[in-house]
Design a protein around this motif. Structure first.
Motif, PDB file in Angstrom:
ATOM      1  N   ARG A 144      38.833  44.709  35.199  1.00 18.30           N
ATOM      2  CA  ARG A 144      39.646  45.164  35.990  1.00 18.30           C
ATOM      3  C   ARG A 144      38.953  46.419  36.682  1.00 18.30           C
ATOM      4  NH1 ARG A 144      44.177  43.824  32.747  1.00 18.30           N
ATOM      5  NH2 ARG A 144      45.232  41.781  33.656  1.00 18.30           N
ATOM      6  N   ARG A 153      40.268  49.422  38.927  1.00 15.92           N
ATOM      7  CA  ARG A 153      41.518  50.054  39.613  1.00 15.92           C
ATOM      8  C   ARG A 153      41.203  51.591  40.271  1.00 15.92           C
ATOM      9  NH1 ARG A 153      45.756  49.283  34.865  1.00 15.92           N
ATOM     10  NH2 ARG A 153      47.240  50.045  36.458  1.00 15.92           N
ATOM     11  N   VAL A 187      44.883  47.706  41.373  1.00 16.06           N
ATOM     12  CA  VAL A 187      43.627  46.768  40.941  1.00 16.06           C
ATOM     13  C   VAL A 187      43.143  46.208  42.227  1.00 16.06           C
ATOM     14  CG1 VAL A 187      43.178  44.678  39.644  1.00 16.06           C
ATOM     15  CG2 VAL A 187      45.148  45.935  38.975  1.00 16.06           C
ATOM     16  N   SER A 241      39.662  42.083  39.871  1.00 15.89           N
ATOM     17  CA  SER A 241      39.819  41.486  38.531  1.00 15.89           C
ATOM     18  C   SER A 241      38.883  40.183  38.360  1.00 15.89           C
ATOM     19  CB  SER A 241      41.208  41.518  38.308  1.00 15.89           C
ATOM     20  OG  SER A 241      41.754  40.206  39.145  1.00 15.89           O
ATOM     21  N   THR A 298      45.779  40.995  41.130  1.00  8.45           N
ATOM     22  CA  THR A 298      45.907  42.158  41.518  1.00  8.45           C
ATOM     23  C   THR A 298      47.097  42.950  40.748  1.00  8.45           C
ATOM     24  OG1 THR A 298      47.266  41.697  43.553  1.00  8.45           O
ATOM     25  CG2 THR A 298      45.011  41.804  43.828  1.00  8.45           C
TER      26      THR A 298
END
Length: 675
Positions: free
Chosen positions: A102, A104, A110, A113, A118
């Motif tokens: 992920r 972020r 997020v 990924s 998300t």
């Protein structure tokens, strides 16, 4: 039994000590194993984390950072950026080198990924996420939330933009840990085996060391205990062990109503062996004595060396007469001739016997009684002497007497009384014998029997004899100045004759008082002549060469035979009162006394009879040819002025009639063989 109890006690102590060593070693080995296992596990996990760090760094630098060049994560990713990032990570995801990935923003959103979701991921409030936001890398091995079993390596680190080189977000990466964990388990299994074998060997080595150390300590303790309780020369129990065994034997006898004996054995003339043959011969003789005593006694009896030439015996469960019979056998075994350094020797010893419980129930008390009996044997003709109450002096009391007697000499508390010797030829006084008394400040006038035995066992006898000689020569000068040239006789002991330079000392005193040597007669007891025969004979020869007379006192009750007088040039023989008291009524004593008179005259010696108390005995002695007599028939021991007064002012009934009168109470003290 006593020895077996000690062995069991030492064995039990050794076993407990070894067990303590073994338990302590096992605990230490187990603690070491636990510490090593933990250390190996921690090292393996650290290795996994470092491997994850390196892998995450590669993914971030080679795949994620180039794909996000110029991206603004807070605004989201463009389609091109998503496509580049997807293409860069698909291969890693496909091959399983990455479990989840992920990207972020700093707010936790997020933006990318691997599965397109998300949501999810670590909370933005967690310390790991905040550390990544702060520019640090956080790595941890955690449980896989999407699988019921298994672990993953979670890495949170900043995402560095390619061109700017600044952090733009957080990379949350989950890497597979199963392979690492499997490898770790394999390594740990191998490590466990190696560690187990190593620790087992270590424990065995420690156990062997503990066993060896315990055994050495047990042997050392046994050796020290043996040395503490045994004599190093003979291997026999020593004084400490003797006392312990004696206490045990007495306690057993007290509880069961039994009896037994404590015996002290002292060798006679042992010093001669050391002086003549050397100390090595003396040591060999001591070992031989210990061996012979052990062979002569029973299995349960104890033979101990108490020190010097003194041995101790414990004879449990044996009545008095059987004790004496056993000791007589031991004495015969001991006196068998042996050869040391080519010299044949006959071992002689004195045995002092104290029976328990008859003579006491305490070890010290019995030892004192046995010691007193032993010294009685040394002064008499019997080698094995049984303690008799009142029959022997108390050695503990002797120590007090010896100390007091030294002070008494310094304070001039001693006095001399004199008993005349009367010639049968003319009924005249032929000389005076000096007899010492002690005017004790508390106990009054003490006879010689109260202090001489103690003095003869110490150096006090030399000081005492010197005092008597000086005072006797001073008194003789007094009566000589008044017209009476009586010779004076002084008793001396074996210690005096054995002392170096004694004849020269006496000659010096004679010169000091201007006394002719022929005016002094030294009386020596028969037992003294039987002591160190060579030294005593040499001293007598020197005294006679100086013109000093030497008499054998108490003849007939000791060791000396008339044949020995051929080698010891004595001038007078004094027959002991034991043969004289009832001489007119005892044919056996008459035969003995007549033989002594004839044989002594044949050797050129004068003969004096002691203890003459009746006119009938005096007449018999005169008819038998005896030269002189002493006894209460003529006078008790008195101070010499009294004798002089009686001599100068005789009664009309005869010169010596007055001498038969009782003297003053202080003068009625019985005379005896004294210095």
């Amino acid at each position: 039994m006593w020895r077996r109890q000690n062995v069991r006690r030492r064995s039990g102590t050794g076993s407990r000590l070894f067990l303590a060593y073994a338990v302590a070693s096992l605990v230490l080995v187990l603690l070491l194993g636990v510490m090593l296992v933990r250390s190996y596990r921690d090292d393996a996990e650290h290795q996994g984390r470092e491997q994850g760090r390196a892998q995450a760094s590669v993914i971030e630098e080679m795949a994620v950072a180039p794909a996000l060049d110029g991206a603004e994560l807070a605004a989201g990713l463009t389609a091109t950026q998503l496509e580049r990032l997807q293409g860069a990570t698909d291969l890693a995801i496909f091959h399983g080198s990455v479990v989840r990935l992920r990207v972020r923003s700093y707010t936790g959103q997020v933006v990318f990924s691997d599965d397109g979701s998300t949501a999810g991921g670590i909370s933005v409030s967690s310390a790991a996420f905040r550390a990544a936001v702060a520019g640090q890398v956080d790595i941890a091995v955690v449980a896989d939330s999407q699988r019921s079993a298994g672990k993953v390596i979670r890495v949170l680190q900043p995402v560095i933009a390619g061109a700017s080189g600044q952090a733009i977000g957080v990379l949350e990466l989950y890497l597979p840990y199963d392979a690492i964990d499997a490898q770790l388990q394999r390594q740990m299994t191998a490590t466990y085996w190696r560690l187990g074998v190593t620790l087992a060997i270590l424990y065995l080595v420690l156990a062997l060391i503990a066993w060896s150390t315990t055994r050495s300590l047990r042997r050392h303790a046994a050796r020290r205990e043996h040395e503490a309780l045994h004599d190093g020369l003979t291997g026999l129990p020593n004084r400490a062990a003797f006392r312990e065994r004696a206490r045990t034997a007495i306690s057993v006898a007290t509880g069961s109503g039994g009896e037994g004996a404590i015996v002290l054995v002292d060798l006679n003339r042992f010093k001669e062996v050391n002086d003549t043959l050397g100390h090595h011969a003396g040591d060999e003789l001591l070992r031989l004595v210990g061996s012979r005593l052990g062979q002569a006694l029973r299995t349960g009896d104890t033979v101990a060396r108490l020190g010097g030439d003194e041995f101790g015996l414990i004879l449990p469960a044996l009545p008095g007469q059987d004790v004496l019979d056993l000791l007589e056998e031991a004495r015969r075994e001991l006196t068998r001739e042996t050869v040391l350094d080519g010299v044949p020797l006959s071992i002689e010893a004195s045995f002092g016997v104290a029976l328990y419980p008859h003579h006491g129930t305490e070890v010290e008390e019995l030892l004192q009684h046995a010691d007193a009996a032993m010294y009685q044997g040394k002064r008499g003709a019997v080698d094995v002497v049984l303690y008799a109450e009142g029959g022997v002096a108390n050695p503990t009391h002797w120590l007090m007497v010896q100390a007091e007697l030294r002070h008494a000499i310094d304070r001039d508390e001693l006095v001399l009384h004199y008993q005349p010797k009367v010639r049968f030829a003319d009924d005249e006084i032929g000389g005076l014998e000096a007899l010492v008394r002690w005017q004790h400040p508390q106990r009054g006038l003490l006879p010689p029997s109260e202090f001489l035995p103690a003095a003869e066992q110490s150096g006090v006898i030399e000081v005492l004899t010197a005092w008597v000689l000086r005072r006797a020569l001073e008194d003789q000068a007094g009566w000589t100045a008044l017209g009476q040239s009586w010779p004076v006789a002084v008793n001396v002991s074996a210690r005096n004759l054995e002392a170096p330079g004694f004849p020269q000392f006496v000659a010096g005193l004679l010169a000091e008082h201007s006394t002719p040597p022929g005016q002094l007669l030294l009386e020596v007891t028969e037992t003294a002549l039987a002591g160190d025969a060579e030294i005593v004979a040499r001293a007598v020869v020197e005294l006679r060469a100086l013109g000093i007379g030497v008499a054998v006192d108490d003849f007939g009750i000791g060791y000396t035979s008339l044949s020995q007088l051929r080698t010891v040039p004595v001038s007078e023989v004094k027959i002991d009162r034991l043969f004289v008291i009832d001489l007119d009524q005892d044919p056996q004593n008459q035969a003995i006394v007549r033989s002594v008179i004839e044989l002594a005259h044949g050797l050129g010696c004068r003969v004096t009879a002691e203890g003459v108390e009746t006119a009938q005995v005096s007449a018999w002695l005169a008819e038998a040819g005896c030269d002189d007599a002493q006894g209460y028939l003529y006078s008790r021991p008195v101070v010499w002025p009294h004798l002089l007064d009686l001599f100068l002012h005789p009664r009309s009934t005869g010169r010596h009639a007055a001498l038969d009168e009782p003297a003053a109470p202080a003068q009625l003290t019985t005379g005896g063989p004294t210095p």
